[in-house]
Design an enzyme around this catalytic site. Structure first.
Site, PDB file in Angstrom:
ATOM      1  N   HIS A 309     -56.396  -5.123  20.983  1.00  0.00           N
ATOM      2  CA  HIS A 309     -56.792  -6.247  21.965  1.00  0.00           C
ATOM      3  C   HIS A 309     -55.781  -6.976  22.244  1.00  0.00           C
ATOM      4  O   HIS A 309     -54.575  -7.399  21.517  1.00  0.00           O
ATOM      5  CB  HIS A 309     -57.909  -7.221  21.062  1.00  0.00           C
ATOM      6  N   ASP A 367     -65.887  -3.487  21.554  1.00  0.00           N
ATOM      7  CA  ASP A 367     -66.428  -2.098  22.421  1.00  0.00           C
ATOM      8  C   ASP A 367     -66.580  -1.177  21.264  1.00  0.00           C
ATOM      9  O   ASP A 367     -67.262  -0.249  21.531  1.00  0.00           O
ATOM     10  CB  ASP A 367     -65.377  -1.625  23.258  1.00  0.00           C
TER      11      ASP A 367
END
Ligand code: SDX
Length: 428
Positions: A309, A367
């Site tokens: 991320h 996700d």
């Protein structure tokens, strides 16, 4: 903003310029580079905006090192446990949690905007049956501006609010329609008596020939997925919405731009890419260890989808919440031993223990787990990012509404470092 300043001096010329320092409620202060070009003749250079604040915002705060995510000051963990998606929508839009009357009124308004103009449904017929639902969504949302001439004055607060209601309310209907169209099944109209998530699941999976009762565990899991994905500060798709609407573009066109950006596998398309990656790993006969080695190889474009991320460098707080939802769902379905989910658990374990991923601070993100939950719920793969887009619609709109009343609002127009040919003349 504070009176503090930062002085930047040019080691080459000795020139100096004082830049105002802006301090927010939480997080790193920002120094204002507006006078840098005038003072020193320089632009700043920050590909991917790794450390550039594009705006000030009061909506969401993220601390990547501490794994903190706040919606209007409330920790995501508390909202996921105690709130509902529509209550979170109200919070993001208006800045405060609704009281009971406000909550009921908001739910009533949204439920009474869920239908779409019948002309929109004929719009789908231009697509091949196998069109990706994201292609249908991005174009249909953009086309909505053709149906709502009564509310396109972005300087009118009432127009902005009705457009917000319409987008939040109609996204599930259009999303479900895009799925039904791909199946060749009849569209299922929304039922105002149902909650937001139940309504969506019914429009997705009901058929006129029989009744439909959504699985309450699926409803709660999807409600939490919606809450966790509702907003996330200045991510790529939200920044796209801000840049698109900074020119005065209408909200439907600007949200369509956000949907387009979200579609990429490095962003909202990651949940779909996670399952595609796991299925490839299952069927390729290549060992997990080889895939991990490829993920580390600079010369190999393979990345572990669902890991890493830009901001969270310890863990994604949403992943921590959704991981438990994922494990509970798999246990309830008795699916934890299915090859795909077993592989996901092994991949998660290896990555969490691997020195490269630890050093690069690459952890499973939201996700990774949302992809597994949606697969376990039987949601079709090409609808995963559509669900992310549905949830993020309120975040995009909240930022759009905040920007429309921002006194610093100007059209977004970044500069560049030109590296092309020097000026030259056309050959005689
Ligand atoms: C979302 O911004 C948001 O908030 C997004 C989001 C939201 O709610 O809006 O949180 C939603 O988009 C989550 C991220 C979903 N994407 C994926 O899961 C795709 C896989 N992840 C990567 O593509 C990547 O981690 C990003 C895009 C998420 C972050 O990219 P960055 O910050 O630009 O980091 P990077 O690509 O520069 O990587 C840093 C290093 C690199 O190595 P070095 O060049 O430093 O040697 O880490 C490596 C990368 O090679 N790396 C990975 C990796 N992700 C980064 N290596 C293997 N597998 C990965 N997944």
């Amino acid at each position: 903003m504070s009176e503090k300043t930062v002085t930047v001096s040019d080691d080459t010329t000795g020139n100096k310029v004082q830049l105002a320092l802006h301090e927010g409620t939480h997080g790193a202060p920002c120094f204002d580079i507006g006078s840098l070009h005038e003072g020193l003749g320089y632009f700043t250079y920050d590909p991917g905006y790794v450390c550039t604040a594009s705006c000030s915002s009061a909506i969401t705060y993220i601390d990547g090192d501490e794994g903190i995510l706040l919606y209007r000051g409330y920790p995501i963990e508390q909202l996921a446990e105690k709130s509902s998606y529509l209550e979170v929508c109200y919070l993001l839009l208006y800045g405060e949690l609704p009281d009971q009357r406000q909550k009921e009124e908001f739910e009533y308004i949204i439920s009474n905007h869920t239908m779409v103009n019948e002309g929109v449904r004929r719009f789908y017929e231009g697509f091949r049956y196998d069109a990706h639902p994201m292609a249908i969504l991005v174009s249909t949302i953009g086309a909505l501006s053709a149906f709502y001439h009564d509310s396109l004055d972005i300087t009118n607060p009432r127009h902005r609010e009705i457009s917000a209601f319409r987008l939040i309310a109609k996204m599930p209907t259009i999303a479900a329609d895009s799925y039904k169209y791909s199946l060749g099944q009849p569209f299922i109209y929304p039922l105002n008596a149902l909650g937001y998530v139940e309504n969506f699941l019914r429009m997705m999976f009901a058929v006129p020939a029989e009744g439909y009762q959504p699985n309450p565990t699926f409803v709660r899991a999807l409600e939490i997925i919606f809450i966790l994905h509702a907003d996330h500060e200045q991510n790529a798709s939200t920044s796209t919405v801000r840049l698109a609407s900074s020119s005065g573009a209408n909200p439907f066109a600007s949200i369509a731009a956000g949907i387009a950006s979200l579609w990429g596998p490095a962003h909202g398309g990651a949940n779909e890419a996670v399952i595609q990656m796991l299925e490839e790993m299952l069927n390729s006969g290549v060992s997990l260890e080889d895939y991990i080695a490829r993920a580390k190889d600079k010369d190999d474009s393979f990345r572990l989808m669902g890991f890493g991320h830009r901001v969270y460098k310890n863990y994604d707080p949403r992943a921590k919440i959704i991981r438990q939802v994922c494990n509970d769902l798999l246990d309830e379905l008795g699916a934890e031993n299915q090859p795909l989910f077993e592989l996901a658990r092994r991949l998660e374990q290896i990555a969490l223990e691997d020195d490269y991923f630890i050093e690069k601070r690459l952890y499973p993100n939201v996700d990774f787990y949302s992809g597994i939950i949606l697969r376990a719920m039987g949601i079709p793969l090409n609808m995963f990012t559509v669900i992310f887009a549905m949830a993020r619609t309120v975040g995009w709109i909240a930022h759009w509404m905040e920007m429309m009343v921002d006194p610093e609002l100007r059209i977004g127009r970044p500069r560049q470092l030109y590296t092309g040919k020097g000026q030259r003349d056309y050959p005689e």
